[in-house]
Design an enzyme around this catalytic site. Structure first.
Site, PDB file in Angstrom:
ATOM      1  N   LYS A  60       1.954   2.136  -5.120  1.00 59.12           N
ATOM      2  CA  LYS A  60       2.523   1.596  -6.372  1.00 59.12           C
ATOM      3  C   LYS A  60       1.600   1.894  -7.554  1.00 59.12           C
ATOM      4  O   LYS A  60       2.041   2.253  -8.643  1.00 59.12           O
ATOM      5  CB  LYS A  60       2.729   0.072  -6.250  1.00 59.12           C
ATOM      6  CG  LYS A  60       3.690  -0.328  -5.143  1.00 59.12           C
ATOM      7  CD  LYS A  60       3.774  -1.827  -4.969  1.00 59.12           C
ATOM      8  CE  LYS A  60       2.539  -2.458  -4.352  1.00 59.12           C
ATOM      9  NZ  LYS A  60       2.278  -2.101  -2.946  1.00 59.12           N
ATOM     10  N   GLY A  89      -4.491  -4.333  -3.698  1.00 53.09           N
ATOM     11  CA  GLY A  89      -5.498  -3.304  -3.954  1.00 53.09           C
ATOM     12  C   GLY A  89      -4.738  -2.050  -4.336  1.00 53.09           C
ATOM     13  O   GLY A  89      -4.042  -1.472  -3.505  1.00 53.09           O
ATOM     14  N   HIS A  90      -4.776  -1.700  -5.607  1.00 54.66           N
ATOM     15  CA  HIS A  90      -4.020  -0.544  -6.097  1.00 54.66           C
ATOM     16  C   HIS A  90      -4.994   0.552  -6.503  1.00 54.66           C
ATOM     17  O   HIS A  90      -5.809   0.379  -7.402  1.00 54.66           O
ATOM     18  CB  HIS A  90      -3.133  -0.944  -7.282  1.00 54.66           C
ATOM     19  CG  HIS A  90      -2.089  -1.967  -6.919  1.00 54.66           C
ATOM     20  ND1 HIS A  90      -1.193  -2.487  -7.816  1.00 54.66           N
ATOM     21  CD2 HIS A  90      -1.806  -2.557  -5.734  1.00 54.66           C
ATOM     22  CE1 HIS A  90      -0.399  -3.336  -7.197  1.00 54.66           C
ATOM     23  NE2 HIS A  90      -0.758  -3.414  -5.929  1.00 54.66           N
ATOM     24  N   ASP A 144       0.814  -1.225   0.000  1.00 57.99           N
ATOM     25  CA  ASP A 144       0.000   0.000   0.000  1.00 57.99           C
ATOM     26  C   ASP A 144       0.843   1.269   0.000  1.00 57.99           C
ATOM     27  O   ASP A 144       0.434   2.305   0.522  1.00 57.99           O
ATOM     28  CB  ASP A 144      -0.958   0.020   1.205  1.00 57.99           C
ATOM     29  CG  ASP A 144      -1.851  -1.210   1.225  1.00 57.99           C
ATOM     30  OD1 ASP A 144      -2.186  -1.704   0.137  1.00 57.99           O
ATOM     31  OD2 ASP A 144      -2.198  -1.667   2.329  1.00 57.99           O
ATOM     32  N   GLN A 182       2.008  -6.424  -3.512  1.00 59.31           N
ATOM     33  CA  GLN A 182       2.489  -6.589  -2.146  1.00 59.31           C
ATOM     34  C   GLN A 182       3.801  -5.800  -2.028  1.00 59.31           C
ATOM     35  O   GLN A 182       3.964  -4.826  -2.723  1.00 59.31           O
ATOM     36  CB  GLN A 182       2.674  -8.079  -1.770  1.00 59.31           C
ATOM     37  CG  GLN A 182       1.369  -8.840  -1.595  1.00 59.31           C
ATOM     38  CD  GLN A 182       0.607  -9.074  -2.885  1.00 59.31           C
ATOM     39  OE1 GLN A 182       1.112  -9.672  -3.813  1.00 59.31           O
ATOM     40  NE2 GLN A 182      -0.626  -8.603  -2.941  1.00 59.31           N
TER      41      GLN A 182
END
Ligand code: GDP
Ligand code: IMO
Ligand code: MG
Length: 418
Positions: free
Chosen positions: A24, A48-49, A21, A232
């Site tokens: 990225k 989750g991006h 988080d 990640q």
């Protein structure tokens, strides 16, 4: 930007340096316009991006955050574990927004499938651990660990099964898959799993590559530029992270190359992404973790709630030894320090610089107590903010070329040189 792009070269990996988080997705979205191919290599819908374009928020779990850029080829690599309904939903969301994706989506037939029963096993394993030792890993319950367990045990199903027929699926799901699930008191709902496979087959059959490495080789031969979106982060890596409180995949630059089947020497650059402070979701050591009001302040200012699970993220301070560890493993060429604006109101900013007798040694840097929000030029930063960035450069020996000053696509300082 031109100088940065020249320095990055044709094959660039963007890798998280902390516990995920870091932001990225945002830097990928910014760079994607200048690349031809955007590739995810490992992990699954535990990622989750988030990106924010024209004040609209988009969250990606399986598709790379670069997918918003129309016309770019999008690759899901062999190291990934793919939950089919989630992928179909993401494709639908893009199509609803008028963005075509299927025609430019390339999926490795060697990527593994995450079934609904994997998610149930994930939850069951967490429950078991909690009963046995008071806490689990704190997984995202997206079935990641169980899917990689099946992969390592050489009994997993890969995307290539979408080329098979329903009768073959039924036989497998009723056979050893059911046995594995049963050992966790999980029942495989064969009809539901078959339905998911059928829907995916209809939509995705044309996306399956013959071979992902061969396709990437062709892209390289055609002088296409490849941007690798890490998922990640280094401290969650199965080998180099804070084991056992890690994810089940290789999250490093080397892991991304392995996951894609790209020869290591083709990588021309690697950007390390780190928040100007630090967060973690899930269990495990976090030596520079803040508590009480300080942690709450960082959480609220930073909007630190998980993009995948909505869980509040644990918040704390930057750790230089952790950044150095990540740089050692990944060979970062430069940093993207994100969310500098979140620190705008801090009077003093502690940074972990070492350890003594099991305790973190902090160096306290003065805050700037003024707004950096939406700034796009390094010269415009308050003096103390410049000093903070230079401190990170001096301590890690790596230049900071990108600095995040807000959620939006435009809110990034790009430095030609440090
Ligand atoms: P990822 O998993 O590394 O892509 O990061 P996430 O999307 O899970 O979390 C990063 C969060 O921080 C998202 O909500 C982003 O919109 C937000 N973000 C990214 N960069 C910045 C920044 O420079 N400033 C602020 N305030 N928010 C940012
Ligand atoms: P992005 O790509 C933050 C964490 C989970 C848990 C541990 C294991 O958005 O940075 P898993 O479900 O993978 O078995 O959970 O890893 N985790 C993440 N934390 N960002 C992520 O991805 C994460 N992916 C997994 O919270 O601690
Ligand atoms: Mg995330």
């Amino acid at each position: 930007m031109e100088k940065l792009l020249t320095d990055l070269g044709p094959v660039c990996a963007v890798i998280g340096a902390q516990w995920g988080d870091e932001g990225k997705g945002k830097v990928i979205d910014i760079l994607a316009g200048h690349f031809d191919v955007i590739a995810r290599a490992c992990g699954g819908a535990n990622a989750g991006h988030t990106i924010v374009v024209n004040a609209k928020k988009h969250v990606f779990h399986l598709l790379p955050a670069g997918s918003l850029h129309e016309g770019k080829s999008v690759v899901l690599g062999s190291g990934m574990v793919i939950h089919l309904p989630t992928l179909l939903e993401e494709i639908q969301t893009l199509e609803d927004a008028g963005i075509a994706i299927v025609d430019r989506l390339l999926i490795s037939p060697a990527a593994h499938i995450v079934f609904a029963f994997h998610k149930q096993i994930d939850a069951a394993m967490e429950l078991r651990l909690t009963k046995q030792q008071g806490k689990g890993i704190g997984t995202t319950k997206r079935g990641i660990g169980p899917a990689y367990m099946d992969k390592a045990a050489r009994r997993g199903w890969r995307m290539e099964v979408l080329r098979l027929r329903e009768a073959d699926w039924r036989a497998g799901l009723q056979g050893h898959m059911a046995d594995v699930a049963q050992s966790y008191d999980v029942t495989v709902n064969v009809d539901a799993e078959v339905e998911d496979l059928r829907r995916a087959q209809t939509k995705l059959k044309g996306c399956l590559m013959v071979s992902a490495p061969d396709m990437l080789r062709i892209f390289l031969d055609e002088r296409k530029k490849i941007l690798i979106e890490g998922a990640q982060a280094t401290l969650l890596d199965i080998d180099h992270g804070t084991y056992p409180y890690v994810t089940s995949s290789s999250t490093t630059a080397a892991g991304a190359l392995q996951g894609l089947g790209l020869p290591p020497k083709t990588l021309t650059s690697c950007i390390g992404v780190a928040k100007a402070y630090c967060t973690r979701v899930g269990e495990g050591d976090f030596l520079t973790e803040a508590s009480g009001k300080t942690a709450e302040r960082l959480r609220e200012r930073g909007g630190e709630y998980g993009a995948t699970t909505g869980r509040p993220r644990r918040c704390g301070w930057l750790s230089i030894p952790d950044l150095k560890h990540a740089a050692t493993i990944n060979g970062f060429d430069c940093w993207n320090i994100t969310k500098l604006d979140v620190l705008d109101e801090e009077r003093a900013i502690p940074v972990g610089v070492g350890m003594e007798k099991g305790k973190v040694i902090y160096e306290e840097l003065p805050g700037w107590e003024s707004s950096t929000s939406a700034l796009t030029a390094f010269e415009d930063l308050p003096e103390q903010a410049k000093k903070y960035i230079r401190f990170i450069e001096e301590q890690t020996g790596i230049p900071v070329r990108l600095i995040g000053t807000g959620q939006g696509r435009e809110e990034m300082i790009v430095r030609q040189n440090s």
